[in-house]
Design an enzyme around this catalytic site. Structure first.
Site, mmCIF file in Angstrom:
data_model
loop_
_atom_site.group_PDB
_atom_site.id
_atom_site.type_symbol
_atom_site.label_atom_id
_atom_site.label_comp_id
_atom_site.label_asym_id
_atom_site.label_seq_id
_atom_site.Cartn_x
_atom_site.Cartn_y
_atom_site.Cartn_z
ATOM 1 C CB ALA A 101 0.563 0.451 13.107
ATOM 2 C CD GLN A 157 -1.791 -2.261 1.740
ATOM 3 O OE1 GLN A 157 -0.541 -2.586 1.898
ATOM 4 N NE2 GLN A 157 -2.694 -3.432 1.830
ATOM 5 C CD GLU A 186 -4.580 -3.160 5.200
ATOM 6 O OE1 GLU A 186 -4.779 -4.167 5.002
ATOM 7 O OE2 GLU A 186 -3.564 -2.530 5.252
ATOM 8 C CD GLU A 238 -4.819 -7.580 6.200
ATOM 9 O OE1 GLU A 238 -4.286 -8.226 5.471
ATOM 10 O OE2 GLU A 238 -4.118 -7.117 7.323
#
Length: 793
Positions: free
Chosen positions: A634, A359, A668, A690
């Site tokens: 993260a 990404q 994500e 995700e």
């Protein structure tokens, strides 16, 4: 980012990786050439009384198309071909009710075929096709019907000026009388007769009608002359600024060996996934026009770009490469984040360039004279990716890439498809065959505007080019010559570099300056406020803004035409309510003719520091274009920066504005609804997600007492129109594999909300997603194969 999974896979290599498993075994697809641009669905034929139109030669290489609707229009799109090829679709510029567009790179005798799509009181209409021939003097338009007087033409053709203009009006019909008005009213045969040049010293709309005894009157021609004093805004900056030590500007005269040595030294500092991924090193490598025989390996936080106005002004005889560079990568490219290439041509040394990225690694405005490999040389895993405004003469191949989005480009051919390959406006894209193979193809991109970019002109001065809005686009914007648009001198940009603070940046913005943000990490103790229409915030080298003490990093007013490109927002250790907000809450103004664009803008919560932000991107302004963003909470990083209660973040994107478009949306690991879309008329082309890896247990991750987890993409209950194509959501609940998400997509069950080619995957079978969308779609399988829903409802 993804954890090691022991699941076996087909193919020559066995997985050991830190990002999610991807299926190998590329499928060579039959390629279908797209049939050019499609007309907007649902339009009606125009009534000739709705408008007047004309074309006026501006110079030997330019002609201006003018359209004046009799009823004010929310938007007018011009469609045109030059000598029957390379159709362009653009949103025209509105000045006091007169819509104009200038076509460049014409030659004498070139035939311009053009037509319009315009809005009138809600519905939109298509006009017939018209033709114009570029010629000496004023050019020629197709002869009017027999017995009809030709439409008058103006010189100059209208536009914005800083001094009074002398305006002449001409007509191609011999013996015709020209009647004109200066107050915007429609002229008649009793209006003043033109006899000598007009002096226009204030903003004026001039309209003209030609008459001749025994003939039908001409169409009404119109031109608006906007006269403004030179801006007293941004204090003049240098047109050849000092960009600071993190910007490397290469010139062919430096010699290939010297350039290569600098590239190699820099790459050795930026390549290592373990040490460079969360460092504060930032760099941009900029090539002046010319030819270079070098190998440019691109590491973390590195931007590579040509300084020509068009891609082929800078040619690399060699490669611009991203690969699984390090032994610790174990052959995988799943953490090849935060690097970019833009605005140059590549003659690959072996015939194929390699751009094996994950990404936040855009590949824009590139002319690849050969093939393009989007996977590692080891055939390891990869999780990208984004291409736009690019031409690949050979084959583009993804092989092991989980997903990929390509926009407004041209490929000689395409090969590959694992879970979710999406194309919009790509010549040479494969047919729409989702889910087998998993290719989603739209012939055109509904609305797009390519990124602003730095270039050097023929006098050695720097300028920033601003590409024009395109509608129903297909192929690169530069396929027919130079990209349509305008440019600004660097004298109107404040160059942000080491030592700048939020106060100095805000001062520049308040004075009317645009921002050119050089590579570096900038801590902000106050919000950056972008308040003026058409402001450009252009970052290079992954310029990073870190809000301190809980401030919001940047707020953009509800104004036309702001462009934010190429910056990374890294959340500070005190929670911010939002990192970037576009428009205040409750914004309702339409910006269809000149939207704000958010492009190559990335958000990070944790990883380098233990960041916190409730929201990353909030869009309240209507018609905003979100073009390639990665919002990432993260899942790995420096010690102490990642954990369920450490780097906290609710939502990556919230959209409240109407008619917002997202092209290339990556979000994500957020802890609640990752995307919340409340605005009407929204569209998304490509979504990759995700779920958070780290819910400690089910009780900690429930959207209601009876619903497990949170949808990755939630459309608000009151929304009646929304459409999306090519969306994938994956789970990997490695902290507690018993965790379940009930569904990945949650939408109102209404005919106007439509989803196409939607899927879920459980990575390695670690956790489950019960349904794809609402109560539709099968539970995720344990063997890392997708659950697919082709259309909903």
């Amino acid at each position: 980012m993804r954890r090691t999974i022991s699941e076996a896979r087909s193919g020559p290599h066995r997985p050991t990786r830190k990002r999610a498993i991807a299926l190998l075994g590329a499928l060579l697809l039959a390629l279908v050439g797209l049939l050019g641009l499609t007309q907007t669905v649902g339009t009606a034929s125009a009534d000739a009384s709705d408008y007047t139109q004309s074309v006026t030669q501006v110079s030997t290489t330019q002609a201006q198309i003018t359209f004046v609707p009799t009823t004010p229009a929310a938007y007018v799109d011009a469609h045109y071909l030059v000598n029957g090829t390379n159709q362009q679709n653009v949103r025209m510029t509105n000045t006091a009710g007169t819509w104009t567009w200038t076509v460049s790179t014409l030659t004498t005798g070139a035939v311009l075929e053009y037509w319009f799509t315009y809005e009138k009181s809600g519905p939109q209409y298509d006009t017939p096709h018209f033709t114009y021939t570029q010629g000496g003097g004023g050019g020629t338009t197709t002869a009017p019907p027999p017995g009809t007087v030709a439409t008058p033409t103006f010189s100059p053709a209208g536009g914005s000026f800083t001094s009074a203009q002398t305006v002449t009006i001409a007509d191609a019909t011999a013996g015709a009388a020209i009647h004109y008005t200066l107050d915007g009213s429609t002229p008649t045969a009793t209006s003043p007769t033109y006899g000598a040049a007009l002096t226009v010293s204030a903003t004026t709309t001039v309209k003209a009608l030609a008459t001749k005894a025994g003939s039908t009157n001409s169409a009404v021609a119109s031109a608006t002359f906007t006269i403004t004093a030179p801006s007293a805004g941004c204090p003049a900056q240098s047109d050849t600024p000092d960009f600071g030590p993190n910007v490397h500007i290469f010139d062919p005269s430096m010699g290939n060996a010297a350039i290569q040595a600098q590239l190699d030294a820099q790459f050795n500092q930026m390549k290592d996934t373990n040490t460079a991924q969360f460092s504060e090193n930032r760099v941009a490598d900029l090539y002046k026009p010319g030819t270079y025989n070098v190998e440019d390996n691109v590491g973390f936080y590195t931007s590579v770009a040509g300084l020509g106005q068009n891609p082929d002004d800078v040619t690399i005889n060699g490669d611009v490469t991203v690969d699984a560079f390090n032994a610790s990568d174990a052959g995988n490219a799943t953490q090849n984040f935060w690097r970019s290439a833009e605005n140059l041509a590549i003659n690959p040394s072996g015939g194929t360039d390699r751009w094996a990225v994950a990404q936040a690694a855009p590949f824009r405005r590139i002319d690849v004279h050969g093939g393009l490999a989007l996977y590692p040389a080891s055939y390891g895993y990869a999780s990208g990716g984004y291409i736009a405004d690019t031409k690949v003469s050979g084959q583009a191949a993804t092989v092991s890439q989980q997903q990929w989005y390509s926009r407004d480009s041209s490929f000689g051919s395409w090969s590959g498809g694992v879970w979710n390959m999406v194309f919009s406006g790509v010549d040479g894209a494969p047919a729409n065959t989702f889910p087998n193979p998993p290719e989603t193809t739209l012939a055109t991109t509904p609305v797009s505007r390519d990124v602003p970019y730095l270039y050097v002109d023929t006098t050695g001065k720097y300028r920033v080019f601003l590409p024009s809005l395109r509608t129903n686009a297909s192929g690169p914007s530069w396929a027919n010559g130079s990209t349509p648009g305008s440019s600004l001198p660097m004298s109107q940009f404040y160059v942000v570099k080491a030592g700048d603070t939020a106060a100095t940046i805000n001062n520049a913005l308040s004075q009317g300056c645009n921002l050119f943000v050089t590579p570096g990490v900038y801590h902000l103790n106050q919000t950056l406020n972008v308040t003026k229409a058409n402001t450009v915030v252009l970052g290079i080298g992954y310029a990073t803004f870190v809000p301190d003490n809980g401030v919001n990093a940047m707020q953009v007013a509800d104004v036309d035409g702001v462009r934010v490109k190429g910056v990374l927002f890294d959340a500070g250790t005190t929670n911010s309510a939002a990192l970037l907000t576009v428009g205040p809450s409750g914004s309702t103004a339409s910006h269809a003719a000149n939207p704000t664009t958010i492009q190559d803008v990335f958000f990070r919560i944790g990883g380098e520091i233990a960041g916190k932000a409730t929201n990353s991107l909030v869009v309240n302004s209507s018609n905003t274009i979100i073009d390639h963003v990665w919002a990432w909470r993260a899942d790995h990083g420096n010690a102490g920066t990642v954990g369920w209660t450490t780097n906290t973040a609710d939502t990556g994107l919230t959209v409240n504005g109407a008619n917002v478009l997202a092209t290339g949306l990556f979000v994500e690991h957020y802890q609640k609804y990752e995307v919340v879309w409340n605005g009407q008329g929204g569209k998304t082309i490509f979504f990759q997600n995700e779920n958070p890896y780290d819910p400690p247990n089910q009780a900690a991750w429930k959207s209601s007492a009876s619903v497990n987890g949170y949808a990755a993409y939630k459309v608000g209950a009151g929304v009646t129109t929304h459409e999306a194509w090519g969306l994938g959501s994956y789970c990997y609940f490695n902290v507690n594999p018993a965790v379940n998400n009930y569904h990945a997509f949650e939408v109102p069950n209404t005919p106007g909300v439509k989803f196409h080619d939607t899927l879920t995957v459980s990575l390695g079978g670690v956790g489950t997603i019960t349904h794809v969308i609402n109560d539709t779609g099968a539970v995720t399988a344990a063997n890392t194969t997708p659950s697919n829903v082709v259309n909903f409802p």
